[in-house]
Design an enzyme around this catalytic site. Structure first.
Site, PDB file in Angstrom:
ATOM      1  N   GLU A 259      24.893   7.177   0.506  1.00  0.00           N
ATOM      2  CA  GLU A 259      25.027   5.859  -0.123  1.00  0.00           C
ATOM      3  C   GLU A 259      26.199   5.798  -1.089  1.00  0.00           C
ATOM      4  O   GLU A 259      26.060   6.163  -2.262  1.00  0.00           O
ATOM      5  CB  GLU A 259      23.729   5.479  -0.867  1.00  0.00           C
ATOM      6  CG  GLU A 259      23.836   4.111  -1.557  1.00  0.00           C
ATOM      7  CD  GLU A 259      22.563   3.670  -2.283  1.00  0.00           C
ATOM      8  OE1 GLU A 259      21.620   4.463  -2.403  1.00  0.00           O
ATOM      9  OE2 GLU A 259      22.535   2.518  -2.727  1.00  0.00           O
TER      10      GLU A 259
ATOM     11  N   LYS B 220      24.377   4.168   3.958  1.00  0.00           N
ATOM     12  CA  LYS B 220      23.815   3.052   3.174  1.00  0.00           C
ATOM     13  C   LYS B 220      24.905   2.462   2.294  1.00  0.00           C
ATOM     14  O   LYS B 220      25.120   2.907   1.163  1.00  0.00           O
ATOM     15  CB  LYS B 220      22.636   3.546   2.324  1.00  0.00           C
ATOM     16  CG  LYS B 220      22.064   2.482   1.392  1.00  0.00           C
ATOM     17  CD  LYS B 220      20.693   2.864   0.859  1.00  0.00           C
ATOM     18  CE  LYS B 220      20.212   1.847  -0.147  1.00  0.00           C
ATOM     19  NZ  LYS B 220      18.794   2.019  -0.504  1.00  0.00           N
TER      20      LYS B 220
ATOM     21  N   SER C 282      20.938  -3.905  -1.217  1.00  0.00           N
ATOM     22  CA  SER C 282      21.092  -5.328  -1.556  1.00  0.00           C
ATOM     23  C   SER C 282      21.987  -5.507  -2.779  1.00  0.00           C
ATOM     24  O   SER C 282      22.665  -6.534  -2.883  1.00  0.00           O
ATOM     25  CB  SER C 282      19.742  -6.017  -1.727  1.00  0.00           C
ATOM     26  OG  SER C 282      18.935  -5.424  -2.718  1.00  0.00           O
ATOM     27  N   GLY C 283      21.987  -4.574  -3.700  1.00  0.00           N
ATOM     28  CA  GLY C 283      23.015  -4.512  -4.739  1.00  0.00           C
ATOM     29  C   GLY C 283      23.083  -5.644  -5.737  1.00  0.00           C
ATOM     30  O   GLY C 283      24.110  -5.807  -6.389  1.00  0.00           O
ATOM     31  N   GLY C 284      22.022  -6.460  -5.832  1.00  0.00           N
ATOM     32  CA  GLY C 284      22.071  -7.571  -6.781  1.00  0.00           C
ATOM     33  C   GLY C 284      22.249  -8.924  -6.103  1.00  0.00           C
ATOM     34  O   GLY C 284      22.301  -9.951  -6.779  1.00  0.00           O
TER      35      GLY C 284
ATOM     36  N   ARG D 107      12.767  -3.030 -14.581  1.00  0.00           N
ATOM     37  CA  ARG D 107      12.081  -3.927 -13.626  1.00  0.00           C
ATOM     38  C   ARG D 107      10.758  -4.418 -14.226  1.00  0.00           C
ATOM     39  O   ARG D 107      10.415  -5.576 -14.113  1.00  0.00           O
ATOM     40  CB  ARG D 107      11.796  -3.207 -12.306  1.00  0.00           C
ATOM     41  CG  ARG D 107      13.019  -2.648 -11.596  1.00  0.00           C
ATOM     42  CD  ARG D 107      13.795  -3.695 -10.814  1.00  0.00           C
ATOM     43  NE  ARG D 107      14.832  -3.048 -10.024  1.00  0.00           N
ATOM     44  CZ  ARG D 107      16.079  -2.827 -10.440  1.00  0.00           C
ATOM     45  NH1 ARG D 107      16.456  -3.246 -11.647  1.00  0.00           N
ATOM     46  NH2 ARG D 107      16.951  -2.217  -9.670  1.00  0.00           N
TER      47      ARG D 107
HETATM   48  P1  13P Z   1      19.065  -2.451  -4.112  1.00  0.00           P
HETATM   49  O1  13P Z   1      18.750  -2.995  -2.741  1.00  0.00           O
HETATM   50  O2  13P Z   1      18.247  -3.092  -5.202  1.00  0.00           O
HETATM   51  O3  13P Z   1      20.537  -2.414  -4.381  1.00  0.00           O
HETATM   52  O4  13P Z   1      18.550  -0.973  -4.124  1.00  0.00           O
HETATM   53  C1  13P Z   1      18.845  -0.155  -3.076  1.00  0.00           C
HETATM   54  C2  13P Z   1      19.007   1.227  -3.532  1.00  0.00           C
HETATM   55  O5  13P Z   1      18.319   2.107  -3.080  1.00  0.00           O
HETATM   56  C3  13P Z   1      20.045   1.515  -4.528  1.00  0.00           C
HETATM   57  O6  13P Z   1      20.225   2.894  -4.620  1.00  0.00           O
END
Ligand code: 13P
Length: 341
Positions: free
Chosen positions: A177, A219, A261-263, A33
């Site tokens: 998650e 999640k 959000s995953g990208g 990042r």
């Molecule tokens: P993103 O929303 O960037 O996918 O990150 C969420 C997250 O905690 C991934 O483990």
């Protein structure tokens, strides 16, 4: 019945108009990042960036909880106040990522299993002492030729069940998650199928391990076509497929679903969450636990400069406000223009 404390924490994390900030990038991920903004990742640069986010004035209006990385949970603001205390004083619940990452799964080429169960009971005790009230464990499921396999889904679901039980024993709300990645060119139907298979096994394992769903948050990914798929989906199509999948798999006792959000782009993540909430009340609260979709513009605006802390905070607050609106089905693309003006 879930102990009252777990249930209350879970409900507070999905309170109306609020969602979770995932700021738990591991030391490896935060390097990537920071590379995107040409900032060197050091203990101090990571600390000051997280301080920017946590001290943004009014973030508590939109953010119910923050997921921290182990290092961050042990760090403090410039004035010496530990981050966990700073957040709690604003009414924001501190949480912590407790898995140790996705590692190659034996005899399963291209697939991973998330590790971190060994010693987890002791670590959870320490995290609770440091002020964490919830935890996160991310399993990663990839779609590709012949994958995901049942072996991979089962191994990850089992680990999530063991993790969640240990969290509840320690008095922490587990965020479960299982992320089905959007990497690839697969169709929305394949994402639907992989997500459904995954969630079925996850809830079966949570039941086997005795996890109390009232004190648990899910999640998941949204059900989306792969990011390289030739046919993309509208927010309405994403919302319809995602809810159809969850109605088949997620028990109503789960108080909330907090999406990753995953990208997805920042604005797509808001538009899709909005479309989900626009479909009316569901058995679970539908909220966000975004990392990149809350932070990308803030990182860019900050770019490592002390003089740009205010700009970074404004960019973060804007995304938090947009997702808070999406939480109520009141987001529209016009709201982005207003902010830019
Ligand atoms: P993103 O929303 O960037 O996918 O990150 C969420 C997250 O905690 C991934 O483990």
């Amino acid at each position: 019945m879930a102990t009252q404390g777990l249930k209350e924490t879970a409900l507070a994390l999905v309170a109306e108009g609020k969602g979770i900030l995932a700021a738990d990038e591991s030391s490896g991920t935060i390097v990537q990042r920071f590379e995107s903004i040409a900032v060197e990742s050091t203990e101090e640069s990571r600390r000051s960036y997280r301080e920017l986010l946590f001290t943004a004035e009014g973030m508590e209006e939109f953010i119910s909880g923050v997921i921290l990385f182990d290092e961050t949970l042990r760090q403090s603001a410039a004035d010496g106040k530990p981050f966990a205390q700073l957040l709690a004083a604003k009414g924001v619940i501190p949480g912590v990522k407790v898995d140790t990452g996705a590692k190659p799964l034996a005899l399963a080429p291209g697939e991973t299993v998330t590790e971190g169960l060994d010693g987890l009971r002791e670590r959870l005790g320490e995290y609770a002492d440091l002020g964490a009230r919830f935890a996160k464990w991310r399993a990663v499921i990839r779609i590709g030729d012949g994958i995901p396999t049942e072996r991979c889904i089962h191994a990850n679901a089992h680990a999530l069940g063991r993790y969640a039980a240990l969290c509840q024993e320690a008095g922490l709300v587990p965020i479960v998650e299982p992320e089905v990645l959007m990497d690839g060119d697969h169709s929305l139907e394949r994402a639907f199928d992989a997500t459904r298979r995954t969630l079925r096994q996850v809830f079966a394992e949570l039941a086997v391990q005795g996890v109390e769903l009232e004190g648990t948050l899910l999640k998941p990914n949204m059900v989306l076509p792969g990011k390289d798929a030739s046919t993309q989906a509208s927010p309405e199509e994403v919302a319809e497929a995602t809810l159809r999948c969850f109605h088949e798999t997620v028990p109503a006792a789960v108080p909330g679903i907090v999406f990753l959000s995953g990208g997805q782009s920042d604005e797509a993540a808001s538009a899709n969450l909005n479309a989900l909430n626009a479909l009316g009340p569901q058995p679970w609260q539908l909220s966000f636990s975004y990392g990149r979709a809350l932070q990308a513009p803030a990182l860019k605006a900050w770019a490592g400069s002390g003089a740009s802390v205010g700009a970074g905070q404004q960019a973060f607050l804007h995304r938090a406000r947009m997702n808070s609106a999406a939480r109520a089905g009141r987001y529209s693309a016009d709201m982005e223009q207003l902010a830019a003006a």
